[in-house]
Design an enzyme around this catalytic site. Structure first.
Site: not given
Ligand code: 13P
Length: 341
Positions: A45, A136, A221
């Site tokens: 990752r 977020k 968003k």
């Protein structure tokens, strides 16, 4: 850089720049890696994300900020440099996903509620120290009209949670990205997407107002207004643009810092063409750019395939999509530019 919330928000939607959503949870990135035959480990990752963050030209020119996952914001590159420092060196702003995911909403089969408010004040303070200047939180609104999904309760609960999250972010000096995603997975038509998105955004701004959130220091968003995938219909970019802008004019205050769309399962080119069409019919009261996950990463993931020898090709694939979306954010993209790659 200025630490004022409205200045951070403005930098996130600077002309021709957008956000790279690289905040896949460990579960989600495993699904993406399964497709390309790569084992998902902390190192794979890291290698994958380091590849994108080191795509210097693309990052510097087209990417205003990167949304990270908890693991990534604490990770170091192979040479020991914190990934956050690599991002900052390109001029992009580090951000962090802080929600704990969408869980089934008790009493409302098919609806979800996004969790993660408990302990959020303390986590935000920690993320600020690690360099995050925006965050977020994604609420998920599915559409299944026959089942009565979404319920008004789900829309209301998710809007309330988004508002509590946003207020806590601003208290911590962090710009909240408020993401009420109306999914494009259903069998609904584009008119239904418009209606459900309208109900969702109306409720969201009522709650943000009640929570005393400073709109100038927020980024929305949203989804675009689209027909559901299972409907078998694809709307033209012109129709998507017209309906999406109509929706925003009716529900989204001009005061907000800006708008950065999710891609939501659109193909790479669809997400670019639709963003371009939206900007081509401007001027609009807000900046409208991208905050794409899949539509920026599908191509580089495929090119990379977990091999160090493919890093340059993967970076080129990422740079291409970033440049196409940069042009779309300016309303200057053309389909012929895709072939040139
Ligand atoms: P997609 O662009 O893949 O929808 O992801 C964006 C995102 O961050 C969703 O929360």
């Amino acid at each position: 850089m200025s630490e004022r919330l409205e200045d951070i928000a403005a930098a996130m939607v600077a002309d021709g720049k957008g956000l790279l959503a690289a905040d896949e949870s460990s579960g989600t990135i495993k699904k993406r890696f399964d497709v390309i035959g790569v084992e998902s480990t902390a190192d794979s990752r890291r290698d994958y994300r380091e590849m994108m963050f080191r795509a210097r030209e693309a990052m510097t020119r087209y990417i205003s900020g990167v949304i990270l996952y908890d693991e990534t914001i604490r990770q170091k590159a192979a040479d020991g440099t914190p990934l956050v420092d690599i991002i900052k060196a390109t001029g992009a702003i580090p951000g962090i996903k802080v929600d704990a995911g969408a869980k089934p909403l008790a009493g409302y089969p098919g609806d979800t509620i996004t969790e993660g408010l408990d302990g959020l004040r303390e986590r935000l303070a920690d993320y600020y120290k690690l360099g995050a200047r925006f965050a977020k939180w994604r609420a998920v609104i599915d559409i299944d009209v026959a089942r009565g999904v979404p319920s008004a309760t789900s829309i209301g609960s998710n809007a309330h949670a988004l508002a509590r999250y946003a207020a806590l972010c601003q208290e911590a000096g962090i710009v909240p990205i408020v993401e009420p995603e109306v999914l494009m997975d259903g069998a609904h038509d584009i008119g239904t997407c418009y209606e459900i998105s309208k109900a969702t955004l109306t409720k969201l701004y009522t709650e943000l107002y009640a929570a005393r959130v400073v709109l100038e220091g927020t980024i929305l968003k949203p989804n675009m207004v689209l027909a559901g995938k299972k409907s078998g219909n694809t709307s033209s970019p012109e129709e998507v643009a017209e309906k999406t802008i109509k929706l925003f004019r009716e529900t989204v205050p001009a005061a907000i810092g800006g708008i950065a769309f999710l891609s939501g399962g659109q193909s790479d080119e669809e997400a670019t063409a639709n963003l371009n069409a939206i900007n081509a019919i401007g001027p609009h009261p807000w900046k409208l750019t991208f905050s794409y996950g899949r539509a920026l990463q599908a191509a580089p993931q495929k090119a990379w395939g977990g091999k160090a020898a493919n890093v340059a090709a993967a970076q080129a694939a990422f740079a291409h999509r970033a440049r196409m979306n940069h042009l779309a954010a300016l309303g200057k993209w053309q389909p012929e530019l895709e072939q040139a790659a």
